[in-house]
Design an enzyme around this catalytic site. Structure first.
Site, PDB file in Angstrom:
ATOM      1  N   LYS A 282       0.847  -1.499  -0.128  1.00 41.58           N
ATOM      2  CA  LYS A 282      -0.188  -0.090   0.203  1.00 41.58           C
ATOM      3  C   LYS A 282       1.166   0.965  -0.331  1.00 41.58           C
ATOM      4  O   LYS A 282       1.452   1.547   0.527  1.00 41.58           O
ATOM      5  CB  LYS A 282      -0.730   0.188   1.498  1.00 41.58           C
ATOM      6  CG  LYS A 282      -2.406   0.639   0.786  1.00 41.58           C
ATOM      7  CD  LYS A 282      -3.084   0.499   2.191  1.00 41.58           C
ATOM      8  CE  LYS A 282      -4.533   0.906   2.148  1.00 41.58           C
ATOM      9  NZ  LYS A 282      -5.739   0.393   2.665  1.00 41.58           N
ATOM     10  N   GLU A 367     -18.765  -6.612   9.586  1.00 39.57           N
ATOM     11  CA  GLU A 367     -20.383  -5.733  10.462  1.00 39.57           C
ATOM     12  C   GLU A 367     -21.035  -6.374  11.218  1.00 39.57           C
ATOM     13  O   GLU A 367     -21.422  -6.122  11.939  1.00 39.57           O
ATOM     14  CB  GLU A 367     -20.721  -4.524   9.353  1.00 39.57           C
ATOM     15  CG  GLU A 367     -20.119  -3.275   9.123  1.00 39.57           C
ATOM     16  CD  GLU A 367     -19.160  -3.882   7.440  1.00 39.57           C
ATOM     17  OE1 GLU A 367     -18.049  -2.747   7.119  1.00 39.57           O
ATOM     18  OE2 GLU A 367     -19.044  -4.429   7.366  1.00 39.57           O
ATOM     19  N   ARG A 395     -25.732  -2.634   6.918  1.00 42.70           N
ATOM     20  CA  ARG A 395     -25.497  -4.408   6.435  1.00 42.70           C
ATOM     21  C   ARG A 395     -25.477  -5.433   7.990  1.00 42.70           C
ATOM     22  O   ARG A 395     -25.200  -6.429   7.585  1.00 42.70           O
ATOM     23  CB  ARG A 395     -23.637  -4.784   5.697  1.00 42.70           C
ATOM     24  CG  ARG A 395     -23.516  -3.822   5.183  1.00 42.70           C
ATOM     25  CD  ARG A 395     -21.499  -4.242   4.221  1.00 42.70           C
ATOM     26  NE  ARG A 395     -21.768  -4.332   3.175  1.00 42.70           N
ATOM     27  CZ  ARG A 395     -20.565  -5.461   2.790  1.00 42.70           C
ATOM     28  NH1 ARG A 395     -19.383  -4.947   3.036  1.00 42.70           N
ATOM     29  NH2 ARG A 395     -20.590  -5.436   1.718  1.00 42.70           N
TER      30      ARG A 395
END
Length: 617
Positions: A282, A367, A395
C-alpha cells in the site's frame, strides 16, 4: 519536454503496443498523476498506488470491456480509470459533476459493476461468469479482492460456491496486509504463512531437479508426490483454496510487471476457477504513503511533496470526541468493550486501542459479526460499544434486530459518518435511520455537537438497553453551545421564539441557527436530541402555536419529517414543512457545500424557501 506515454493511452488496447520499458515508465507516470490529483481533490491514495503494476498488467493481458474486471470496494480503481478513456477527466475525480472515486456503471462501459462496499467482487464476478456460461460465451471474468475484503462474510460465502456455480473464474487476491486498518484474523494470517513459506516451493523445485538426475529418479519423485498429496495440508501453500475447488497460483510480486504479465497470460487459459495471490505494498512508490498507509488510505488535500495536510483541522471533531469519551468510560467501568470493523482510526478509537488493548476488538470487514459479537458480550455481562460508519451499519440490519433489540441487550451503537459525505451514493449515511427507527426497544439519538456526544454516550451507558447515537463526519463548529444534561426522550430548546419553530437534528442545529439569523424574526430553535423516544408533547405544543419547519441531514420521509407528519395527522397545527435530502433520486458525490447548494440544503436556500412559504400562508 518529451511527451508522456500516458498521454497516448486512450484505451487498454494502447497498452498492447508498448515495450516493457515503456510499461515501466507508464507506471511511474500513473503514480505521479494520482499523487498530483489526490493532493488537490482528496481521495484514496495508498490503495491506488499499490495496484499500479497490477492494473497495468491486467489491461495488458486481457481485453476489456469484453472481458470483465470486478473491483472489490472500487476505491482502488484510479489506475483503471486512467487507462480506460477517462484520463482527460481524471482531474475532476471526486469533485462536483466529476468522475466518481469508485467504479460506476453509468460512467464507463469499462466499469462493469458499481461498488463501494467491501466483499462484493467475488459474488458479482461469479454472476458474470454464470451468465457467460449460460449463453456459451468465452470472455474472461476477473475479481480483484483485497486480503481485508476476503475475510468479509460475503466473500467467504462466495468462495464456498465458486466451484459449483461457474466453470471458469479468475480471483486475484491483492494482499497488502491492510483493509483500512491492518488486516486481522485467521485468513490474513493464513495468507502471511503462504508468503513466508515461499522458500518451500523454491526448495521443492531444486530437490526435484536433483532427484531426477539420480538412478530411478522418476520412481522416487512419484513416491514423493504421493506423500506430498497425503500431507499437503501441512506443507503446500494455498491448500485452503485448493480444497475449495480453486487452483492456487502464487504468491507473486505485485510490483514486478513481467511476472504479473506472465502469470496472467498463463492463467487465462485455465478452464477452471483459479485464485492468484498477489503481494503488493500500500502506497508503493511514495515514501510518506508507504510509511503511513492507514493515514493515506483516504485523505483530504495535502502537499504532494511532503504529504502534510495544508488545512490541518484545529480543535476536536465528532470522531475524536467519541474516542476520548470512550477512554473516560472504560476508566470508570472496566466492563466496557470497544468494537469496530476495520475502522479503528476513522472512528476515533486509535488511542483507545493502544491504551486499552484488552478492551478493544477490530473484527475486520465483518459488520454483521461485530454486531452479533457485541450481543454475545452484552449477554455475557459486558458493556460493548460498536463503532461503525453509518453506511456500513446498513449491512447488519438483521443483527441489530435479531441479536440485540429482540433480546433487549445493552449494546451501544455509534454510527459515525451519518448524513451526506463526499464519497457519494455508496457511502452516504442517509439510509440507515429508517430501519433503526423501526427497531423495537432501540433508542435513536443525535448530538448537536461534540460535548453533547459525550453526554449522550454516558447517558446511553446508564440506560442499559439498546441505543444508537448517530453523528456526522468532521466537526460541529458549534461546540461552544452549552449542553444541558440529556433528559431521556426530551428535546432541548436552544433558542426561544414565537413566530415559527425550527426543529433540527444533530449538527443541523447550526444550520437552524444560521437560518434564524437570516430570517430576522422571532424563531424558536429546538434540538430534537432524541428521534426515539421522541418528545411528542413539545412538538405538538409548538405545532399548535406556530408554523414548524424541520431540518435533518437524512433522506426525506424516513426520519424527523416522518415522525412529525404521523403526529400531526389528527392534531391541530399551523403547518409543517421539511428540509431533507430528496428520496426520489440518488444523491451523487461531491463536496458538502456543492451538494447542499444543489439540493437546497444551505442556510440561504432554506431561509429563502421559508420566506416563500410564510408569504403563501
Amino acid at each position: 519536454m518529451d511527451e508522456k506515454i500516458l498521454d497516448a493511452v486512450n484505451s487498454p488496447a494502447d497498452l498492447k503496443a508498448l515495450t516493457p520499458r515503456q510499461l515501466t515508465a507508464l507506471c511511474s507516470e500513473l503514480r505521479d498523476t494520482i499523487i498530483d490529483t489526490v493532493s488537490k481533490n482528496g481521495g484514496h491514495l495508498a490503495p491506488n498506488l499499490g495496484v499500479v503494476e497490477l492494473t497495468v498488467a491486467l489491461h495488458r493481458v486481457f481485453n476489456m470491456p469484453e472481458d470483465k474486471i470486478v473491483w472489490d470496494v472500487g476505491h482502488q480503481s484510479y489506475v483503471h480509470k486512467l487507462l480506460t478513456g477517462r484520463r482527460e477527466r481524471f482531474h475532476s475525480i471526486r469533485t462536483d459533476n466529476g468522475l466518481s472515486g469508485f467504479t460506476l456503471r453509468e460512467e464507463s462501459e469499462f466499469d462493469c459493476f458499481s461498488s463501494g462496499h467491501a466483499g462484493t467482487a467475488i459474488s458479482a464476478a461469479m454472476g458474470f461468469a454464470a451468465a457467460r456460461d449460460a449463453r456459451n460465451g468465452n470472455e474472461h471474468v476477473i475479481a480483484v479482492v483485497g486480503d481485508g475484503s476476503l475475510i468479509c462474510g460475503l466473500s467467504l460465502e462466495a468462495l464456498n460456491n465458486v466451484r459449483s456455480s461457474c466453470k471458469n473464474l479468475i480471483i486475484i487476491v491483492n494482499d497488502n496486509k491492510m483493509s483500512i486498518s491492518k488486516s486481522v484474523g485467521a485468513i490474513p494470517n493464513y495468507l502471511n504463512r503462504i508468503i513466508t513459506g515461499r522458500s518451500y516451493n523454491h526448495f521443492k523445485a531444486f530437490a526435484k531437479m536433483a532427484v531426477q538426475r539420480m538412478p530411478s529418479g522418476s520412481g522416487i519423485i512419484g513416491g514423493i508426490q504421493k506423500l506430498e498429496e497425503a500431507t499437503k495440508s501441512l506443507f503446500v501453500p494455498g491448500v485452503l483454496f485448493e480444497e475449495m475447488g480453486l487452483r492456487y497460483i502464487g504468491p507473486i510480486n505485485g510490483h514486478k510487471l513481467p511476472e504479473l504479465i506472465e502469470t496472467f497470460n498463463r492463467v487465462k487459459d485455465f478452464n477452471r476457477p483459479v485464485i492468484v495471490h498477489v503481494i503488493t505494498e500500500k502506497g508503493a512508490g511514495c515514501e510518506y504513503a508507504k510509511e503511513a498507509p492507514e493515514k493515506f488510505h483516504g485523505v483530504s488535500s495535502f502537499n504532494p511533496h511532503t504529504g502534510h495536510s495544508e488545512h490541518a483541522s484545529s480543535g476536536t471533531n465528532f470522531s475524536a470526541a467519541f474516542g476520548a469519551s470512550m477512554i473516560e468510560l472504560v476508566e470508570k467501568d472496566p466492563d466496557v468493550i470497544a468494537i469496530t470493523a476495520a475502522m479503528r482510526s476513522g472512528t476515533g478509537l486509535l488511542k483507545f486501542s493502544e491504551q486499552f488493548p484488552d478492551h478493544f476488538f477490530d473484527v475486520g470487514i465483518a459488520e454483521e459479526h461485530a454486531l452479533t459479537f457485541a450481543g454475545g458480550l452484552a449477554a455475557g455481562g459486558m458493556r460493548p460499544v460498536v463503532a461503525l460508519y453509518a453506511t456500513f451499519l446498513q449491512r447488519g440490519l438483521d443483527c441489530v434486530f435479531h441479536d440485540i433489540c429482540l433480546q433487549n441487550l445493552p449494546v451501544i451503537l455509534c454510527a459515525d459518518r451519518a448524513g451526506i459525505v463526499e464519497d457519494g451514493p455508496t457511502h452516504h449515511g442517509i439510509y440507515d435511520e429508517s430501519f433503526l427507527l423501526s427497531m423495537p426497544r432501540l433508542s435513536v439519538l443525535a448530538p448537536k455537537n461534540e460535548t453533547e456526544l459525550k453526554a449522550m454516550l454516558f447517558a446511553a451507558y446508564h440506560r442499559k438497553a439498546p441505543v444508537v447515537i448517530r453523528y456526522p463526519r468532521g466537526a460541529s463548529k458549534i461546540d461552544s453551545l452549552p449542553v444541558p444534561p440529556p433528559e431521556w426522550g426530551k428535546a432541548e430548546v436552544v433558542r426561544n421564539g414565537s413566530a415559527l419553530a425550527i426543529w433540527a437534528v444533530g449538527r443541523e442545529v447550526k444550520t437552524a441557527l444560521e437560518v434564524a439569523e437570516m430570517l430576522g424574526c422571532s424563531c424558536r430553535i429546538v434540538n430534537a436530541r432524541f428521534l426515539k423516544p421522541f418528545d411528542k408533547e413539545l412538538f405538538l405544543h409548538d405545532a399548535a402555536e406556530m408554523p414548524v419547519f424541520t431540518i435533518e441531514d437524512n433522506l426525506e420521509g424516513t426520519g424527523l419529517d416522518a415522525i412529525a407528519d404521523r403526529l400531526l395527522i389528527n392534531a391541530g397545527h399551523h403547518g409543517v414543512h421539511h428540509f431533507a435530502w430528496p428520496a426520489d433520486r440518488i444523491i451523487p458525490h461531491g463536496t458538502q457545500s456543492c451538494l447542499r447548494a444543489k439540493f437546497g440544503m444551505t442556510p440561504e436556500a432554506i431561509a429563502r424557501r421559508i420566506r416563500e412559504i410564510l408569504k403563501q400562508d
